[in-house]
Design a protein around this motif. Structure first.
Motif, PDB file in Angstrom:
ATOM      1  N   ASN A   6       1.130  -1.105  -0.011  1.00 63.06           N
ATOM      2  CA  ASN A   6      -0.132  -0.319   0.192  1.00 63.06           C
ATOM      3  C   ASN A   6       0.669   1.273  -0.158  1.00 63.06           C
ATOM      4  O   ASN A   6       0.497   2.689  -0.445  1.00 63.06           O
ATOM      5  CB  ASN A   6      -0.752  -0.229   1.521  1.00 63.06           C
ATOM      6  N   THR A   9       4.508   4.173  -4.731  1.00 64.77           N
ATOM      7  CA  THR A   9       3.071   4.454  -5.074  1.00 64.77           C
ATOM      8  C   THR A   9       2.970   3.923  -6.539  1.00 64.77           C
ATOM      9  O   THR A   9       2.205   4.873  -7.485  1.00 64.77           O
ATOM     10  CB  THR A   9       3.616   6.541  -5.270  1.00 64.77           C
ATOM     11  N   ARG A  11       2.037   1.874  -7.921  1.00 63.37           N
ATOM     12  CA  ARG A  11       1.215   0.581  -8.692  1.00 63.37           C
ATOM     13  C   ARG A  11       0.544   0.623  -9.548  1.00 63.37           C
ATOM     14  O   ARG A  11       0.291   1.743  -9.908  1.00 63.37           O
ATOM     15  CB  ARG A  11       0.378   0.113  -7.711  1.00 63.37           C
ATOM     16  N   ARG A  12       0.332  -0.597 -10.125  1.00 62.47           N
ATOM     17  CA  ARG A  12      -0.253  -0.424 -11.779  1.00 62.47           C
ATOM     18  C   ARG A  12      -1.513  -0.586 -10.703  1.00 62.47           C
ATOM     19  O   ARG A  12      -2.078  -1.438 -10.455  1.00 62.47           O
ATOM     20  CB  ARG A  12      -0.245  -1.714 -12.438  1.00 62.47           C
ATOM     21  N   LYS A  13      -3.017   0.406 -11.914  1.00 60.78           N
ATOM     22  CA  LYS A  13      -4.162  -0.011 -12.184  1.00 60.78           C
ATOM     23  C   LYS A  13      -4.798  -1.204 -12.563  1.00 60.78           C
ATOM     24  O   LYS A  13      -4.121  -1.471 -13.920  1.00 60.78           O
ATOM     25  CB  LYS A  13      -4.801   1.484 -11.882  1.00 60.78           C
ATOM     26  N   ARG A  14      -5.578  -1.592 -12.108  1.00 63.43           N
ATOM     27  CA  ARG A  14      -6.504  -2.774 -13.075  1.00 63.43           C
ATOM     28  C   ARG A  14      -6.961  -1.967 -14.016  1.00 63.43           C
ATOM     29  O   ARG A  14      -7.372  -0.339 -13.893  1.00 63.43           O
ATOM     30  CB  ARG A  14      -7.185  -3.504 -12.271  1.00 63.43           C
ATOM     31  N   PRO A  15      -6.524  -2.380 -15.260  1.00 65.80           N
ATOM     32  CA  PRO A  15      -7.451  -1.581 -16.696  1.00 65.80           C
ATOM     33  C   PRO A  15      -8.679  -2.134 -16.300  1.00 65.80           C
ATOM     34  O   PRO A  15      -9.549  -2.770 -16.061  1.00 65.80           O
ATOM     35  CB  PRO A  15      -7.196  -2.488 -17.318  1.00 65.80           C
ATOM     36  N   GLU A  16      -9.859  -0.953 -16.805  1.00 67.93           N
ATOM     37  CA  GLU A  16     -11.085  -0.806 -16.751  1.00 67.93           C
ATOM     38  C   GLU A  16     -11.229  -1.290 -18.150  1.00 67.93           C
ATOM     39  O   GLU A  16     -11.051  -1.647 -19.381  1.00 67.93           O
ATOM     40  CB  GLU A  16     -11.107   0.686 -17.589  1.00 67.93           C
TER      41      GLU A  16
END
Length: 191
Positions: A6, A9, A11-16
């Motif tokens: 956590n 900074t 971190r990869r976001k989950r794709p939409e």
């Protein structure tokens, strides 16, 4: 130095999820709620296969004639739509699927997705799943059709097909349901 996931900074976001993936999730959810099987004689996959094939054929007809259905531009064009003919095609996973193939008055329309006199479609179910679940680009879908059917389908046609299919499937998933459904239970005793 101990860092948790956590704290990072980068971190990869989950794709939409794509619109096709969202539509597929909604269709599967609605089918489960209604007790509709995903495969089988009257399953969701068979209905999707029918819808995709008919939409593709209608878009091919639009490309052939050069104008949309019910467009006033085609009124004096000479060659116009001339209804449909029913045809049953056999698919690998869905079994026989009855589709309505559009006709033109001059008889010059040569469909590519389901060719004239073609009765067996192998790989159609993979195309249906690709359109809805994988979220392929129009170029990838066009290449997929070319690989499976040997048919050249333009990116613009694929785009129109997916747009119309998503719209039809959304309408289908939001249709009003009957308040009461009949159920028949058969109990057999073997002596």
């Amino acid at each position: 130095m101990t860092a948790t996931l956590n704290d990072q900074t980068g971190r990869r976001k989950r794709p939409e999820p794509s619109a096709e993936a969202k539509a597929a999730v909604e269709l599967v959810r609605a089918a489960k709620e209604q007790g509709l099987s995903l495969t089988g004689p009257d399953g969701l996959l068979k209905q999707l296969t029918k819808t995709v094939l008919e939409t593709a054929l209608n878009e091919e007809m639009t490309d052939h004639l050069g104008y949309e259905k019910h467009d006033q531009a085609g009124a004096g064009a000479g060659n116009i739509r001339n209804g449909t003919r029913s045809k049953t095609v056999l698919t690998d996973a869905s079994g026989p699927v009855q589709i309505d193939v559009p006709r033109d008055r001059a008889g010059t329309f040569e469909p590519q997705i389901v060719r004239k006199r073609q009765r067996r479609l192998s790989g159609v179910d993979e195309v249906v799943l690709s359109l809805y679940a994988k979220g392929l680009t129009t170029g990838e879908i066009s290449a997929h059709f070319a690989e499976i059917y040997g048919a050249s389908v333009s990116k613009e046609t694929i785009s129109r097909i997916t747009d119309k299919v998503i719209e039809e499937m959304t309408d289908w998933s939001h249709r009003p349901l009957d308040e009461i459904y009949a159920a028949v239970f058969i109990d057999a005793i073997v002596v």
